[in-house]
Design a protein around this motif. Structure first.
Motif, mmCIF file in Angstrom:
data_model
loop_
_atom_site.group_PDB
_atom_site.id
_atom_site.type_symbol
_atom_site.label_atom_id
_atom_site.label_comp_id
_atom_site.label_asym_id
_atom_site.label_seq_id
_atom_site.Cartn_x
_atom_site.Cartn_y
_atom_site.Cartn_z
ATOM 1 N N GLU A 17 25.497 19.010 17.754
ATOM 2 C CA GLU A 17 26.094 18.218 17.061
ATOM 3 C C GLU A 17 25.702 18.281 15.465
ATOM 4 O O GLU A 17 26.309 18.148 14.476
ATOM 5 C CB GLU A 17 25.875 16.890 17.235
ATOM 6 N N ALA A 18 24.067 18.568 15.232
ATOM 7 C CA ALA A 18 23.457 18.495 13.946
ATOM 8 C C ALA A 18 23.732 19.889 13.165
ATOM 9 O O ALA A 18 23.721 19.675 12.090
ATOM 10 C CB ALA A 18 21.994 18.356 14.248
ATOM 11 N N PHE A 19 24.004 20.807 13.670
ATOM 12 C CA PHE A 19 24.344 22.123 13.022
ATOM 13 C C PHE A 19 25.595 22.886 13.360
ATOM 14 O O PHE A 19 25.804 22.935 14.552
ATOM 15 C CB PHE A 19 23.000 23.049 13.257
ATOM 16 N N GLN A 20 26.257 23.654 12.644
ATOM 17 C CA GLN A 20 26.971 24.631 12.801
ATOM 18 C C GLN A 20 26.473 26.002 12.536
ATOM 19 O O GLN A 20 26.155 26.233 11.295
ATOM 20 C CB GLN A 20 28.291 24.115 12.098
ATOM 21 N N GLU A 21 26.536 26.937 13.449
ATOM 22 C CA GLU A 21 25.983 28.310 13.062
ATOM 23 C C GLU A 21 27.143 29.050 12.911
ATOM 24 O O GLU A 21 28.200 29.134 13.465
ATOM 25 C CB GLU A 21 25.240 28.730 14.365
ATOM 26 N N SER A 30 22.319 35.283 11.473
ATOM 27 C CA SER A 30 23.070 33.818 11.980
ATOM 28 C C SER A 30 22.561 32.957 10.922
ATOM 29 O O SER A 30 21.478 32.944 10.376
ATOM 30 C CB SER A 30 22.571 33.506 13.169
ATOM 31 N N VAL A 31 23.354 32.150 10.395
ATOM 32 C CA VAL A 31 22.849 30.970 9.566
ATOM 33 C C VAL A 31 23.405 29.589 10.151
ATOM 34 O O VAL A 31 24.398 29.562 10.870
ATOM 35 C CB VAL A 31 23.422 31.190 8.024
ATOM 36 N N ALA A 32 22.730 28.546 9.825
ATOM 37 C CA ALA A 32 22.978 27.335 10.449
ATOM 38 C C ALA A 32 23.168 26.496 9.013
ATOM 39 O O ALA A 32 22.296 26.325 8.204
ATOM 40 C CB ALA A 32 21.957 26.604 11.165
ATOM 41 N N LEU A 33 24.407 25.718 9.210
ATOM 42 C CA LEU A 33 24.585 24.583 8.145
ATOM 43 C C LEU A 33 24.538 23.376 8.854
ATOM 44 O O LEU A 33 25.058 22.760 9.943
ATOM 45 C CB LEU A 33 26.055 24.750 7.592
ATOM 46 N N GLU A 45 23.946 25.354 -1.231
ATOM 47 C CA GLU A 45 24.233 26.873 -1.544
ATOM 48 C C GLU A 45 24.885 27.381 -0.469
ATOM 49 O O GLU A 45 25.905 28.245 -0.751
ATOM 50 C CB GLU A 45 23.035 27.478 -1.975
ATOM 51 N N LEU A 46 24.561 27.338 0.584
ATOM 52 C CA LEU A 46 25.354 27.677 1.849
ATOM 53 C C LEU A 46 26.606 27.279 1.938
ATOM 54 O O LEU A 46 27.461 27.892 2.245
ATOM 55 C CB LEU A 46 24.598 27.664 3.150
ATOM 56 N N ALA A 47 26.822 25.981 1.897
ATOM 57 C CA ALA A 47 28.029 25.252 2.282
ATOM 58 C C ALA A 47 29.038 26.056 1.075
ATOM 59 O O ALA A 47 30.305 26.298 1.468
ATOM 60 C CB ALA A 47 27.926 23.668 1.922
ATOM 61 N N ASN A 52 33.507 29.321 -0.395
ATOM 62 C CA ASN A 52 34.289 30.225 -1.181
ATOM 63 C C ASN A 52 34.497 31.655 -0.656
ATOM 64 O O ASN A 52 34.821 32.610 -1.397
ATOM 65 C CB ASN A 52 33.264 30.457 -2.482
ATOM 66 N N PHE A 53 33.791 31.831 0.512
ATOM 67 C CA PHE A 53 34.084 33.314 1.059
ATOM 68 C C PHE A 53 34.414 32.974 2.414
ATOM 69 O O PHE A 53 33.605 33.552 3.383
ATOM 70 C CB PHE A 53 32.569 34.072 0.900
ATOM 71 N N PRO A 54 35.512 32.602 2.723
ATOM 72 C CA PRO A 54 35.861 32.360 3.980
ATOM 73 C C PRO A 54 36.097 33.507 5.152
ATOM 74 O O PRO A 54 35.776 33.101 6.238
ATOM 75 C CB PRO A 54 37.354 31.793 3.756
#
Length: 142
Positions: A17-21, A30-33, A45-47, A52-54
């Motif tokens: 629940e805490a992160f969306q990869e 892989s990146v996690a938001l 920055e990641l958000a 902006n780059f869907p």
């Protein structure tokens, strides 16, 4: 574009629940938001990049898309009729289902069978995700 299946499986295993990869199609990483409401962390920055780059960032399956409860229920349904199946079917109902299920598989010595089943289910989810996102996947050389 190709992706290692192990990378997708890891994202499925670690869904929370805490992160969306996400899979960054530009870097292959892989990146996690983080969800700031849960973690208190903000990665503006990641958000911004994700917004902006869907097409660049493909979300890995979320915890809610994985449905570990459904995987548990399917596991129980596939057990041979008997005491273990009956007890586990009751254990997965209501509040505390995951804890009771874990205790039940330990008691009935089904832990390895459960973890093998879960790993196969996660692998199938990962393969389905790759196909849905038109990504070729490669098996690890292990």
């Amino acid at each position: 574009m190709k992706i290692k299946l192990a990378q997708v499986i890891f994202a499925v295993e670690s869904a929370s629940e805490a992160f969306q990869e996400y899979f960054d199609t530009q870097t292959g990483q892989s990146v996690a938001l983080a969800d700031p409401d849960i973690t208190g962390e903000r990665d503006e920055e990641l958000a911004d990049l994700i917004i902006n780059f869907p097409g660049r960032f493909l979300p890995f399956p979320s915890k809610y898309e994985i449905h570990e409860y459904r995987i548990m229920a399917d596991f129980v349904d596939e057990l041979r009729p008997g005491a273990a199946r009956e007890e586990l079917a009751g254990a997965i109902r209501g509040k505390g289902a995951f804890r009771r299920f874990k205790n039940g598989i330990r008691y009935h010595r089904l832990e390895q069978q459960w973890y093998d089943y879960l790993a196969q289910a996660q692998r199938e989810i990962a393969i389905r995700w790759c196909k849905e996102n038109n990504l070729e996947y490669e098996e690890d050389d292990t």
